[in-house]
Design an enzyme around this catalytic site. Structure first.
Site, mmCIF file in Angstrom:
data_model
loop_
_atom_site.group_PDB
_atom_site.id
_atom_site.type_symbol
_atom_site.label_atom_id
_atom_site.label_comp_id
_atom_site.label_asym_id
_atom_site.label_seq_id
_atom_site.Cartn_x
_atom_site.Cartn_y
_atom_site.Cartn_z
ATOM 1 N N ASP A 32 38.198 77.588 70.728
ATOM 2 C CA ASP A 32 36.782 77.969 70.864
ATOM 3 C C ASP A 32 36.293 78.123 72.311
ATOM 4 O O ASP A 32 35.187 77.678 72.637
ATOM 5 C CB ASP A 32 35.903 76.940 70.150
ATOM 6 C CG ASP A 32 36.166 76.860 68.658
ATOM 7 O OD1 ASP A 32 37.059 77.574 68.169
ATOM 8 O OD2 ASP A 32 35.503 76.061 67.978
ATOM 9 N N ASP A 74 34.975 80.254 66.621
ATOM 10 C CA ASP A 74 33.846 79.953 65.735
ATOM 11 C C ASP A 74 33.170 81.266 65.363
ATOM 12 O O ASP A 74 32.865 82.077 66.251
ATOM 13 C CB ASP A 74 32.857 79.031 66.459
ATOM 14 C CG ASP A 74 32.721 77.677 65.790
ATOM 15 O OD1 ASP A 74 33.482 77.398 64.848
ATOM 16 O OD2 ASP A 74 31.854 76.897 66.211
ATOM 17 N N HIS A 76 30.199 82.238 62.858
ATOM 18 C CA HIS A 76 29.208 81.760 61.901
ATOM 19 C C HIS A 76 28.312 82.857 61.330
ATOM 20 O O HIS A 76 27.991 83.833 62.021
ATOM 21 C CB HIS A 76 28.299 80.720 62.560
ATOM 22 C CG HIS A 76 28.982 79.423 62.879
ATOM 23 N ND1 HIS A 76 29.864 78.809 62.020
ATOM 24 C CD2 HIS A 76 28.896 78.607 63.973
ATOM 25 C CE1 HIS A 76 30.291 77.681 62.560
ATOM 26 N NE2 HIS A 76 29.732 77.547 63.743
ATOM 27 N N HIS A 80 23.898 79.963 58.865
ATOM 28 C CA HIS A 80 24.920 78.947 58.599
ATOM 29 C C HIS A 80 24.301 77.576 58.343
ATOM 30 O O HIS A 80 23.317 77.194 58.975
ATOM 31 C CB HIS A 80 25.905 78.860 59.778
ATOM 32 C CG HIS A 80 27.175 78.174 59.426
ATOM 33 N ND1 HIS A 80 27.363 76.824 59.600
ATOM 34 C CD2 HIS A 80 28.330 78.651 58.889
ATOM 35 C CE1 HIS A 80 28.579 76.498 59.198
ATOM 36 N NE2 HIS A 80 29.189 77.579 58.762
ATOM 37 N N HIS A 127 24.357 79.232 66.926
ATOM 38 C CA HIS A 127 25.373 79.543 67.937
ATOM 39 C C HIS A 127 26.538 80.288 67.317
ATOM 40 O O HIS A 127 26.765 80.225 66.107
ATOM 41 C CB HIS A 127 25.889 78.251 68.591
ATOM 42 C CG HIS A 127 26.680 77.376 67.667
ATOM 43 N ND1 HIS A 127 26.081 76.563 66.714
ATOM 44 C CD2 HIS A 127 28.026 77.201 67.522
ATOM 45 C CE1 HIS A 127 27.018 75.917 66.036
ATOM 46 N NE2 HIS A 127 28.205 76.293 66.495
ATOM 47 N N LYS A 152 37.125 80.690 62.244
ATOM 48 C CA LYS A 152 36.753 79.547 61.415
ATOM 49 C C LYS A 152 35.236 79.440 61.370
ATOM 50 O O LYS A 152 34.533 80.043 62.187
ATOM 51 C CB LYS A 152 37.362 78.257 61.974
ATOM 52 C CG LYS A 152 36.890 77.890 63.381
ATOM 53 C CD LYS A 152 37.681 76.706 63.926
ATOM 54 C CE LYS A 152 37.154 76.223 65.261
ATOM 55 N NZ LYS A 152 35.815 75.640 65.198
ATOM 56 N N CYS A 197 35.706 70.131 67.821
ATOM 57 C CA CYS A 197 36.717 71.074 67.332
ATOM 58 C C CYS A 197 38.119 70.767 67.832
ATOM 59 O O CYS A 197 39.094 70.919 67.096
ATOM 60 C CB CYS A 197 36.304 72.499 67.680
ATOM 61 S SG CYS A 197 34.748 72.974 66.854
#
Length: 286
Positions: A32, A74, A76, A80, A127, A152, A197
């Site tokens: 990330d 990441d 999203h 989310h 974010h 993810k 993470c």
């Protein structure tokens, strides 16, 4: 002539014997390193940008020893479930309890649900929303076409700290399959953030049976307290917490420069004789 031939044989033998031999395939995981987690991002990690040159140095110095380089991202939904904006009366960095049924469906006030799992969720500022600049990788992180990208956190109703599984373990990314496909035995983990993470990815990697190293100066945490707790827990699980300055000795230990001719499973004797013939033909005067 015989002396020259013997000298040529010995030189070629020494060259072949000096080839590095991996005692276990190694993957570099870059977790990330995205705009959203840098100082100008929507969820900035303090000094998050400082991991970039360290990760780049690791790639450059050990590029021939990594069988695979993986970037997690990441990714999203705009609404989310981990976003504080989606929870009335809640603010960023509060926590809430999310409930799921046996199939991993989110239970809420508008649905009838047999609760099977209770998951404590930290709430974050919006974010890393997919298809935005905020979710893109840092522009100065070294990336190559052969790198694998694992996304993810794209399931709207469950968060995913780990690059392997979502937080409930209901679904998994393709990371596990990629590592198996490449016969990876050791993972070197870097990136953001140490206490979320990176931490969850390291725990899952260890649980899956990998030899796990977290490069501490190549990661940063959201907070000091949670970072200390994460480091303590990872250490207790047998996850190796190391500094980038220690990697030379570690990589030397994970690989060997022993005699490649002694590795079983290959007809090295035939290959050697072919090379010797070519070498003597080209370099040894008749």
């Amino acid at each position: 002539m015989k002396e020259q031939g013997n000298k040529g044989y010995l030189t070629l033998y020494q060259i072949i014997a000096s080839f590095p031999v991996s005692s276990g395939r190694i993957a570099l995981l870059v977790i990330d390193v995205q705009n959203c987690f840098l100082p100008t991002g929507t969820l900035p990690v303090t000094d998050g940008d400082q991991v970039i040159p360290i990760i780049n140095d690791i790639r450059r110095e050990y590029r021939d020893l990594f069988s695979l380089v993986v970037f997690s991202q990441d990714w999203h939904c705009v609404d989310h479930v981990s976003f504080a904006s989606q929870h009335n009366g809640m603010k960023a960095f509060d926590t809430t309890l999310l409930q799921y049924d046996e199939q991993g469906n989110l239970c809420n006030s508008s649905s009838q649900c047999d609760v099977k799992y209770n998951i404590t969720q930290a709430l974050w500022p919006d974010h890393c929303v997919k298809n935005t600049t905020d979710a893109e990788f840092a522009v100065n992180i070294t990336k190559e076409n052969s790198d694998i990208i694992v996304r993810k956190g794209y399931h709207c109703e469950i968060d995913s700290y780990s690059a392997f599984f979502d937080n409930g373990g209901f679904s998994q990314t393709e990371l596990g399959a990629k590592l198996k496909e490449e016969k990876i035995e050791t993972v070197i983990i870097t990136g953001l953030a140490l206490d979320y993470c990176v931490y969850y990815t390291a725990k899952d990697a260890k649980k899956l049976g990998y030899n796990v190293y977290v490069v501490q100066d190549a990661t940063r945490g959201v907070s000091y307290a949670t970072s200390v707790d994460a480091i303590t827990d990872m250490d207790s699980r047998g996850i190796h917490m190391v500094q980038s300055s220690q990697l030379k000795a570690i990589m030397d230990g994970l690989t060997s420069s022993g005699n490649i001719l002694q590795i079983s499973g290959f007809s090295w004797n035939k290959i050697v004789f072919v090379f010797i013939g070519i070498y003597l033909y080209l370099l040894v005067p008749l």
